[in-house]
Design a protein around this motif. Structure first.
Motif, mmCIF file in Angstrom:
data_model
loop_
_atom_site.group_PDB
_atom_site.id
_atom_site.type_symbol
_atom_site.label_atom_id
_atom_site.label_comp_id
_atom_site.label_asym_id
_atom_site.label_seq_id
_atom_site.Cartn_x
_atom_site.Cartn_y
_atom_site.Cartn_z
ATOM 1 N N LEU A 227 0.834 -1.201 0.000
ATOM 2 C CA LEU A 227 0.000 0.000 0.000
ATOM 3 C C LEU A 227 0.871 1.255 0.000
ATOM 4 C CD1 LEU A 227 -2.967 0.795 0.039
ATOM 5 C CD2 LEU A 227 -2.883 0.791 2.539
ATOM 6 N N SER A 228 1.966 1.215 0.754
ATOM 7 C CA SER A 228 2.902 2.339 0.771
ATOM 8 C C SER A 228 3.486 2.574 -0.613
ATOM 9 C CB SER A 228 4.035 2.060 1.775
ATOM 10 O OG SER A 228 5.009 3.078 1.751
ATOM 11 N N ALA A 229 3.843 1.501 -1.301
ATOM 12 C CA ALA A 229 4.408 1.622 -2.648
ATOM 13 C C ALA A 229 3.369 2.166 -3.634
ATOM 14 C CB ALA A 229 4.921 0.266 -3.121
ATOM 15 N N LYS A 230 2.134 1.692 -3.523
ATOM 16 C CA LYS A 230 1.071 2.195 -4.402
ATOM 17 C C LYS A 230 0.768 3.660 -4.095
ATOM 18 C CE LYS A 230 -1.163 -2.314 -5.024
ATOM 19 N NZ LYS A 230 -2.363 -3.142 -4.719
ATOM 20 N N GLY A 231 0.846 4.022 -2.794
ATOM 21 C CA GLY A 231 0.642 5.414 -2.418
ATOM 22 C C GLY A 231 1.714 6.307 -3.013
ATOM 23 N N ALA A 264 -3.169 7.514 1.092
ATOM 24 C CA ALA A 264 -2.424 8.701 0.675
ATOM 25 C C ALA A 264 -3.053 9.981 1.213
ATOM 26 C CB ALA A 264 -2.347 8.743 -0.848
ATOM 27 N N LEU A 265 -4.362 10.114 1.085
ATOM 28 C CA LEU A 265 -5.029 11.331 1.560
ATOM 29 C C LEU A 265 -4.891 11.491 3.072
ATOM 30 C CD1 LEU A 265 -8.444 11.997 -0.232
ATOM 31 C CD2 LEU A 265 -6.392 13.406 -0.199
ATOM 32 N N PHE A 455 5.890 11.175 10.142
ATOM 33 C CA PHE A 455 7.033 10.350 9.753
ATOM 34 C C PHE A 455 8.367 10.758 10.371
ATOM 35 C CE2 PHE A 455 4.386 10.290 5.697
ATOM 36 C CZ PHE A 455 3.747 9.104 6.022
ATOM 37 N N ASP A 456 8.594 12.031 10.600
ATOM 38 C CA ASP A 456 9.956 12.484 10.894
ATOM 39 C C ASP A 456 10.458 12.117 12.286
ATOM 40 O OD1 ASP A 456 10.050 13.471 8.393
ATOM 41 O OD2 ASP A 456 10.565 15.522 8.935
ATOM 42 N N ARG A 457 9.575 11.843 13.227
ATOM 43 C CA ARG A 457 10.031 11.403 14.547
ATOM 44 C C ARG A 457 10.107 9.885 14.601
ATOM 45 N NH1 ARG A 457 13.255 13.725 18.255
ATOM 46 N NH2 ARG A 457 12.656 13.265 20.409
ATOM 47 N N PHE A 458 9.035 9.228 14.203
ATOM 48 C CA PHE A 458 8.998 7.763 14.160
ATOM 49 C C PHE A 458 8.445 7.329 12.808
ATOM 50 C CE2 PHE A 458 8.602 8.726 18.713
ATOM 51 C CZ PHE A 458 9.584 7.917 19.257
ATOM 52 N N LEU A 459 9.267 6.670 12.012
ATOM 53 C CA LEU A 459 8.851 6.184 10.691
ATOM 54 C C LEU A 459 9.053 4.682 10.630
ATOM 55 C CD1 LEU A 459 8.069 6.472 7.691
ATOM 56 C CD2 LEU A 459 10.468 7.021 7.212
ATOM 57 N N THR A 460 7.959 3.929 10.535
ATOM 58 C CA THR A 460 8.087 2.481 10.403
ATOM 59 C C THR A 460 8.530 2.142 8.979
ATOM 60 O OG1 THR A 460 5.842 2.023 9.611
ATOM 61 C CG2 THR A 460 6.154 2.210 12.000
ATOM 62 N N PHE A 464 7.939 3.579 4.704
ATOM 63 C CA PHE A 464 9.180 4.191 4.237
ATOM 64 C C PHE A 464 9.106 4.636 2.778
ATOM 65 C CE2 PHE A 464 13.449 4.016 2.417
ATOM 66 C CZ PHE A 464 14.158 4.809 3.310
ATOM 67 N N ILE A 465 8.559 3.812 1.904
ATOM 68 C CA ILE A 465 8.525 4.134 0.476
ATOM 69 C C ILE A 465 7.693 5.385 0.239
ATOM 70 C CG2 ILE A 465 7.839 3.326 -1.819
ATOM 71 C CD1 ILE A 465 8.322 0.472 -0.855
ATOM 72 N N PHE A 466 6.530 5.464 0.863
ATOM 73 C CA PHE A 466 5.665 6.635 0.687
ATOM 74 C C PHE A 466 6.328 7.886 1.245
ATOM 75 C CE2 PHE A 466 2.370 9.586 2.039
ATOM 76 C CZ PHE A 466 1.556 9.651 0.916
ATOM 77 N N ALA A 467 6.888 7.778 2.447
ATOM 78 C CA ALA A 467 7.515 8.942 3.081
ATOM 79 C C ALA A 467 8.701 9.440 2.273
ATOM 80 C CB ALA A 467 7.942 8.594 4.507
ATOM 81 N N ASN A 468 9.470 8.528 1.728
ATOM 82 C CA ASN A 468 10.632 8.932 0.934
ATOM 83 C C ASN A 468 10.201 9.643 -0.343
ATOM 84 O OD1 ASN A 468 13.329 8.852 1.657
ATOM 85 N ND2 ASN A 468 13.814 7.196 0.253
#
Length: 492
Positions: A227-231, A264-265, A455-460, A464-468
């Protein structure tokens, strides 16, 4: 790092062989059975495999919340000394909050562990979370929502820079204690682990009486990462950032798979609203219904104004409830959950929303697509309205800049909905000192960068893919990569 680990010893061996080497590991040890077992397991494995080029250090956080905690920390220090492992005791100083003590203690604990890791020049931190902790977390979250939870992550990035890994997350506490008994090593029982005023303790007792079937955690983790990758792909195709302040979801982006759109939203709402979590399920249901219902208009959720127009859905921070932040020289902080700021000047600086100030506090720069904070001598360049002034990202060019894809020109601004852009501008950061705008020279000494609250304090690693990809959209530095060469035997 693998649910198939048959024993704590095998889990540790798999973990060490998955690490990039050479590596220095900081072991977070409280003295309880889980963290003591983790330390001894790692110590034995590292000494048995010198070719891995891995070294250990350790830290104990004394939260100073009860009598005897300092003595317990010294016991742990003695154990580490007997093993030849460098150890530090980190004390949570200052007044403790009257409410939310567990959350505050967690925040303080990881901050202190990160400090210890820096002092020891460690590459990563490991904690002794076990499968018992995982079951408790899944059960607690299951009581709050019908959605499937990923539970405790096996890897979390702290403060954008330091990974925290949990190699025993699929080993049981009983197996770890059996390992310690075989070696004749005692552990400390924290009395708070028996205090039923804590939800986790109550849940632990229920689970010990009813050890039901566990969830397929691996499957849930893979679904979440997919889901992160699709986001991330959705961001590339359907999202545009204007000036670092105004987001736009293209109309076709609102027609995509509901799970991806909700994911994503929800995270975009948290980023634009400066909130550590996405809006709750009920709020997101309202947002989804509004965004896909076909009717144009505006709604607010999670401190974000969603403005639906024919050319898409615009997102901006609502201008209410934005509190000022004062930074003394050399201080850093997070303003409104949306911007990290560091004051490198010699004077105190106050950050407030642009809506607080008259337009005369800002002035245009002819050389840049982003405005600068300039002095009174440049008042001839001041225009009559804030909106007319915003010919760039509005983020100070001395600190943020803008990317070619989101750089703002006058003709670009003219294409944006005026009300949406004005709303975004009103929520932008304005820098002053003693009530006056900063000079250009002083502004250059203020570091101001986007901050992603979820994301910036604790990112699982699940997000990771979406945040990056989001970092790329906002033209900020990428997140630190996992210090692993493989996960579950698969090369990464």
């Amino acid at each position: 790092m693998s649910p198939e680990a048959a024993s704590p010893q095998l889990a540790i061996l798999q973990f060490l062989t998955s690490l990039q080497s050479p590596a220095r590991i900081l072991v977070a040890i409280s003295g309880g059975s889980d963290s003591t077992g983790l330390l001894l397991l790692l110590d034995e494995a590292v000494k048995a495999a010198p070719h891995l080029k891995i070294s250990l250090c350790a830290a104990t956080v004394d939260h100073a919340l009860r009598a005897g905690s300092a003595d317990e920390a010294r016991e742990v220090a003695a154990l580490c000394a007997s093993l030849g492992i460098p150890h530090a005791i980190m004390i949570w100083q200052g007044d403790k909050p009257k409410t939310g003590i567990m959350a505050a203690a967690r925040e303080a604990r990881y901050g202190l562990l990160a400090t210890a890791a820096t002092d020891f020049k460690a590459d990563l931190i490991v904690t002794g979370h076990t499968f018992d902790d995982q079951r408790e977390t899944l059960a607690m979250r299951g009581m709050r929502t019908e959605q499937v939870s990923t539970g405790i992550a096996d890897a979390v990035l702290f403060d954008r820079r330091l990974w925290i890994l949990r190699p025993l997350l699929f080993s049981t506490r009983a197996d770890i204690r059996a390992f310690l008994r075989e070696r004749g090593v005692p552990w400390i029982d924290d009395p708070s682990n028996e205090d039923t005023k804590y939800e986790r303790v109550r849940m632990r007792r229920q689970l010990s009486a009813d050890a039901g079937a566990e969830s397929n955690i691996r499957g849930v983790w893979e679904e979440r990462m997919a889901l992160s990758a699709k986001g991330a792909e959705w961001l590339d195709r359907h999202f545009t950032l204007h000036g670092g302040l105004l987001g736009q979801v293209m109309p076709d982006g609102l027609l995509q798979d509901r799970a991806v759109l909700n994911y994503a939203l929800g995270r975009l709402a948290a980023v634009f609203g400066g909130q550590p979590f996405a809006p709750g399920r009920a709020q997101m249901e309202r947002v989804f219904t509004f965004a896909t219902g076909g009717g144009l208009g505006r709604m607010t959720a999670g401190r974000v104004v969603f403005d639906l127009r024919r050319d898409g859905l615009y997102l901006a921070r609502e201008s209410r409830g934005i509190l000022p932040l004062v930074l003394r020289p050399g201080e850093a902080g997070v303003w409104d959950g949306r911007f990290y700021a560091y004051n490198g000047s010699t004077a105190s600086v106050e950050i407030e929303a642009a809506a607080t100030y008259a337009p005369s506090f800002l002035c245009l720069s002819q050389e840049s697509s982003a405005p600068k904070f300039l002095g009174a001598k440049d008042t001839s360049r001041i225009v009559e309205s804030i909106t007319a002034q915003m010919r760039g990202g509005w983020i100070p060019v001395t600190s943020l800049g803008s990317s070619p894809s989101t750089g703002m020109r006058e003709d670009h601004i003219a294409l944006l909905p005026k009300a949406a852009w004005k709303r975004a501008v009103a929520s932008a950061p304005a820098l002053t000192s003693e009530g006056a705008p900063l000079s250009e020279e002083s502004a250059r000494m203020i570091e101001l960068t986007p901050y992603f609250a979820p994301f910036d304090r604790f990112l699982t690693r699940f997000d990771f893919i979406f945040a990056n990809r989001l970092s790329a959209v906002f033209v900020t530095a990428p997140y630190a990569r996992l210090p692993l060469r493989s996960i579950d035997g698969k090369t990464i």
